[in-house]
Design a protein around this motif. Structure first.
Motif, short mmCIF file in Angstrom:
data_model
loop_
_atom_site.label_atom_id
_atom_site.label_comp_id
_atom_site.label_asym_id
_atom_site.label_seq_id
_atom_site.Cartn_x
_atom_site.Cartn_y
_atom_site.Cartn_z
N PRO A 4 0.70 -1.13 -0.11
CA PRO A 4 -0.02 0.05 0.02
C PRO A 4 0.89 1.20 0.05
O PRO A 4 0.20 2.41 -0.13
CB PRO A 4 -0.71 -0.16 1.34
CG PRO A 4 0.18 -0.94 2.16
CD PRO A 4 0.69 -1.81 1.41
N TRP A 5 2.13 1.09 0.26
CA TRP A 5 3.12 2.34 0.09
C TRP A 5 3.57 2.52 -1.10
O TRP A 5 3.91 1.54 -1.97
CB TRP A 5 4.17 1.97 1.14
CG TRP A 5 3.71 1.85 2.57
CD1 TRP A 5 3.33 0.87 3.15
CD2 TRP A 5 3.92 2.99 3.75
NE1 TRP A 5 3.21 1.24 4.37
CE2 TRP A 5 3.42 2.45 4.64
CE3 TRP A 5 4.41 4.25 3.42
CZ2 TRP A 5 3.42 3.30 5.87
CZ3 TRP A 5 4.36 5.06 4.50
CH2 TRP A 5 4.01 4.69 5.89
N ARG A 6 3.89 3.72 -1.70
CA ARG A 6 4.71 4.08 -2.82
C ARG A 6 5.95 4.96 -2.50
O ARG A 6 5.63 5.79 -1.98
CB ARG A 6 3.80 4.64 -3.78
CG ARG A 6 4.08 4.54 -5.36
CD ARG A 6 3.23 5.03 -6.58
NE ARG A 6 3.45 6.55 -6.42
CZ ARG A 6 2.63 7.60 -6.85
NH1 ARG A 6 1.22 7.23 -6.56
NH2 ARG A 6 2.69 8.70 -7.03
N THR A 7 6.83 4.63 -3.09
CA THR A 7 7.98 5.35 -2.82
C THR A 7 8.36 6.40 -4.28
O THR A 7 8.47 5.93 -5.07
CB THR A 7 9.30 4.49 -2.56
OG1 THR A 7 9.16 3.64 -1.84
CG2 THR A 7 10.52 5.27 -2.46
N LEU A 8 8.60 7.47 -3.70
CA LEU A 8 8.80 8.61 -4.75
C LEU A 8 10.25 8.74 -4.85
O LEU A 8 10.59 9.22 -6.07
CB LEU A 8 8.13 9.87 -4.17
CG LEU A 8 6.46 9.75 -3.78
CD1 LEU A 8 6.02 11.08 -3.50
CD2 LEU A 8 5.87 9.49 -5.53
N GLY A 9 10.82 8.60 -3.77
CA GLY A 9 12.45 8.91 -3.98
C GLY A 9 13.29 8.45 -2.57
O GLY A 9 12.43 8.22 -1.63
N ARG A 28 1.87 7.56 1.54
CA ARG A 28 1.18 6.76 2.59
C ARG A 28 0.10 5.90 2.04
O ARG A 28 -0.66 6.32 1.23
CB ARG A 28 1.02 7.44 3.95
CG ARG A 28 2.44 7.93 4.51
CD ARG A 28 1.92 8.54 5.80
NE ARG A 28 0.79 9.61 5.88
CZ ARG A 28 1.03 10.91 5.62
NH1 ARG A 28 2.08 11.56 5.67
NH2 ARG A 28 -0.26 11.54 5.35
N PRO A 29 -0.17 4.73 2.91
CA PRO A 29 -1.59 4.08 2.37
C PRO A 29 -2.74 4.92 2.50
O PRO A 29 -3.63 4.56 1.77
CB PRO A 29 -1.56 2.89 3.65
CG PRO A 29 0.09 2.71 3.75
CD PRO A 29 0.56 4.05 3.89
N ASP A 30 -2.71 5.95 3.32
CA ASP A 30 -3.98 7.00 3.44
C ASP A 30 -3.92 7.73 2.22
O ASP A 30 -4.89 8.71 2.17
CB ASP A 30 -3.83 7.75 4.65
CG ASP A 30 -2.75 8.77 5.16
OD1 ASP A 30 -1.92 8.92 4.05
OD2 ASP A 30 -2.79 9.12 6.14
N GLY A 31 -3.04 7.91 1.43
CA GLY A 31 -2.86 8.65 0.10
C GLY A 31 -2.08 9.94 0.46
O GLY A 31 -1.71 10.78 -0.54
#
Length: 133
Positions: A4-9, A28-31
């Motif tokens: 549910p996490w996305r890494t931007l950098g 984060r998972p909450d957006g």
């Protein structure tokens, strides 16, 4: 389960011979966007060493982060390039407790402090103990 996490950098904040600290910009998972700090540590070992009377070997060490002496099972980290965790455990039991064991049983592994670190600790039961210098 999908991450549910996305890494931007990611950026390295600090490094020494034992750890690397990085700071990841994430969704984060909450957006919401945020920062996640990660301490990268090489795999480690923990040894439950029991003598013939069923007594466990513990080591007392002053732990700087806590500012106190703690009693714990012998533990230690692998060195760069080490992959045989049983050999790491043998070395750490000798170094930490002055003990060698005739019998070793792998107990599995656990992710230690997995909300902050990458440390995976390989656990072993050591029996047939002998004190060494």
């Amino acid at each position: 389960m999908t991450n549910p996490w996305r890494t931007l950098g990611s950026r390295l904040v600090y490094a020494n011979r034992w750890i690397r600290v990085r700071e990841d910009r994430v969704i984060r998972p909450d957006g919401g966007e945020g920062i996640y700090g990660v301490v990268e540590i090489r795999p480690s070992v923990g040894i439950v060493a029991l003598n013939d009377a069923g007594e466990m070997a513990l080591v007392g060490q002053w732990r700087y982060p806590h500012g106190k002496l703690t009693w714990e099972i012998p533990r230690g980290g692998s060195q760069e390039g080490e992959t045989d965790m049983l050999e790491v455990a043998r070395r750490e039991l000798r170094e930490e407790a002055g003990v060698e064991a005739r019998h070793w049983t792998p107990l599995g592994r656990t992710d230690v402090n997995n909300g902050v670190t990458t440390d995976t600790e390989h656990l072993f039961l050591a029996t047939g103990l002998t004190l060494v210098a």
